[in-house]
Motif scaffolding. Structure first.
Motif, mmCIF file in Angstrom:
data_model
loop_
_atom_site.group_PDB
_atom_site.id
_atom_site.type_symbol
_atom_site.label_atom_id
_atom_site.label_comp_id
_atom_site.label_asym_id
_atom_site.label_seq_id
_atom_site.Cartn_x
_atom_site.Cartn_y
_atom_site.Cartn_z
ATOM 1 N N MET A 15 0.836 -1.173 0.000
ATOM 2 C CA MET A 15 0.000 0.000 0.000
ATOM 3 C C MET A 15 0.889 1.248 0.000
ATOM 4 S SD MET A 15 -3.400 0.433 1.964
ATOM 5 C CE MET A 15 -4.371 1.871 1.917
ATOM 6 N N ALA A 16 0.475 2.261 -0.744
ATOM 7 C CA ALA A 16 1.264 3.481 -0.874
ATOM 8 C C ALA A 16 1.212 4.288 0.416
ATOM 9 C CB ALA A 16 0.726 4.319 -2.026
ATOM 10 N N LYS A 17 2.318 4.994 0.666
ATOM 11 C CA LYS A 17 2.375 5.825 1.867
ATOM 12 C C LYS A 17 1.899 7.228 1.527
ATOM 13 C CE LYS A 17 6.037 3.394 4.196
ATOM 14 N NZ LYS A 17 7.339 3.482 4.831
ATOM 15 N N GLY A 18 1.263 7.868 2.480
ATOM 16 C CA GLY A 18 0.825 9.242 2.306
ATOM 17 C C GLY A 18 -0.617 9.323 1.842
ATOM 18 N N HIS A 19 -1.105 10.531 1.858
ATOM 19 C CA HIS A 19 -2.471 10.796 1.437
ATOM 20 C C HIS A 19 -2.556 10.755 -0.084
ATOM 21 C CE1 HIS A 19 -6.178 13.200 0.835
ATOM 22 N NE2 HIS A 19 -6.544 12.573 1.939
ATOM 23 N N ARG A 20 -3.740 10.499 -0.588
ATOM 24 C CA ARG A 20 -3.946 10.392 -2.033
ATOM 25 C C ARG A 20 -3.473 11.641 -2.771
ATOM 26 N NH1 ARG A 20 -9.583 8.901 -2.682
ATOM 27 N NH2 ARG A 20 -9.990 11.055 -2.169
ATOM 28 N N ILE A 30 0.332 11.639 -3.039
ATOM 29 C CA ILE A 30 0.789 10.657 -4.026
ATOM 30 C C ILE A 30 0.599 11.209 -5.436
ATOM 31 C CG2 ILE A 30 0.344 8.352 -4.960
ATOM 32 C CD1 ILE A 30 -0.577 7.606 -2.067
ATOM 33 N N LYS A 31 -0.557 11.832 -5.692
ATOM 34 C CA LYS A 31 -0.819 12.413 -7.002
ATOM 35 C C LYS A 31 0.138 13.559 -7.306
ATOM 36 C CE LYS A 31 -5.693 11.380 -7.668
ATOM 37 N NZ LYS A 31 -7.018 11.958 -7.895
ATOM 38 N N ARG A 32 0.411 14.388 -6.311
ATOM 39 C CA ARG A 32 1.324 15.508 -6.495
ATOM 40 C C ARG A 32 2.715 15.027 -6.882
ATOM 41 N NH1 ARG A 32 1.365 17.752 -1.551
ATOM 42 N NH2 ARG A 32 -0.717 18.575 -1.859
ATOM 43 N N GLU A 33 3.207 14.000 -6.194
ATOM 44 C CA GLU A 33 4.519 13.447 -6.503
ATOM 45 C C GLU A 33 4.549 12.826 -7.898
ATOM 46 O OE1 GLU A 33 5.324 10.729 -3.332
ATOM 47 O OE2 GLU A 33 5.418 12.329 -1.829
ATOM 48 N N ARG A 34 3.483 12.103 -8.244
ATOM 49 C CA ARG A 34 3.426 11.488 -9.569
ATOM 50 C C ARG A 34 3.400 12.550 -10.669
ATOM 51 N NH1 ARG A 34 -1.767 8.782 -10.061
ATOM 52 N NH2 ARG A 34 -2.415 10.807 -10.809
ATOM 53 N N ASN A 35 2.644 13.623 -10.467
ATOM 54 C CA ASN A 35 2.569 14.687 -11.460
ATOM 55 C C ASN A 35 3.903 15.402 -11.621
ATOM 56 O OD1 ASN A 35 -0.085 14.104 -11.978
ATOM 57 N ND2 ASN A 35 -0.884 15.695 -10.621
ATOM 58 N N GLU A 36 4.637 15.578 -10.541
ATOM 59 C CA GLU A 36 5.964 16.196 -10.620
ATOM 60 C C GLU A 36 6.930 15.345 -11.441
ATOM 61 O OE1 GLU A 36 7.614 19.048 -9.721
ATOM 62 O OE2 GLU A 36 5.607 19.842 -9.414
#
Length: 129
Positions: free
Chosen positions: A1-6, A9-15
């Motif tokens: 399971m991914a760590k952190g709030h959704r 996670i989206k912010r990191e992926r978009n970066e």
């Protein structure tokens, strides 16, 4: 399971997936996208100096607008991404259709013809050789 709030996670992926090319956009420009594409096809793949020369001596109205967008993209590359201007070239240049302003022209015998005043969204993407 991914760590952190959704949202984190989206912010990191978009970066990670963010486009790293120097770019500039002009939206709602009062020129049709087909006329802008003619000029953009002439400068696509060229170096910055060569493209500026083509745009400076092009008789088309769209060339003035595209020259401004190109100067903005070069400034973005120089100031924001710290790229060398001498190594830059135009990787991609696109003109997409914007909203159309619909106008009416009165004609004989009570008729009315439509005039479409087209707009465009012009985007230029630069990259290093």
């Amino acid at each position: 399971m991914a760590k952190g709030h959704r949202s984190q996670i989206k912010r990191e992926r978009n970066e990670q997936q963010k486009d790293r090319r120097a770019q500039a956009h002009a939206k709602f420009v009062r020129v049709s996208n087909t006329k802008a594409k003619i000029v953009l096809d002439q400068i696509k793949g060229k170096s910055i100096g060569e493209a500026m020369g083509i745009l400076a001596y092009s008789p088309r109205y769209a060339a003035e607008i595209i020259e401004k967008v190109l100067k903005s993209a070069v400034a973005n590359a120089e100031n924001n991404l710290e790229l060398d201007v001498e190594d830059l070239y135009i990787e991609d240049a696109v003109a997409n259709q914007g909203p159309t302003l619909k106008r009416i022209r009165p004609r004989a015998q009570g008729r009315a013809y439509r005039i479409n005043k087209r707009t465009a969204h012009i985007s230029i993407y630069l990259n290093e050789r």
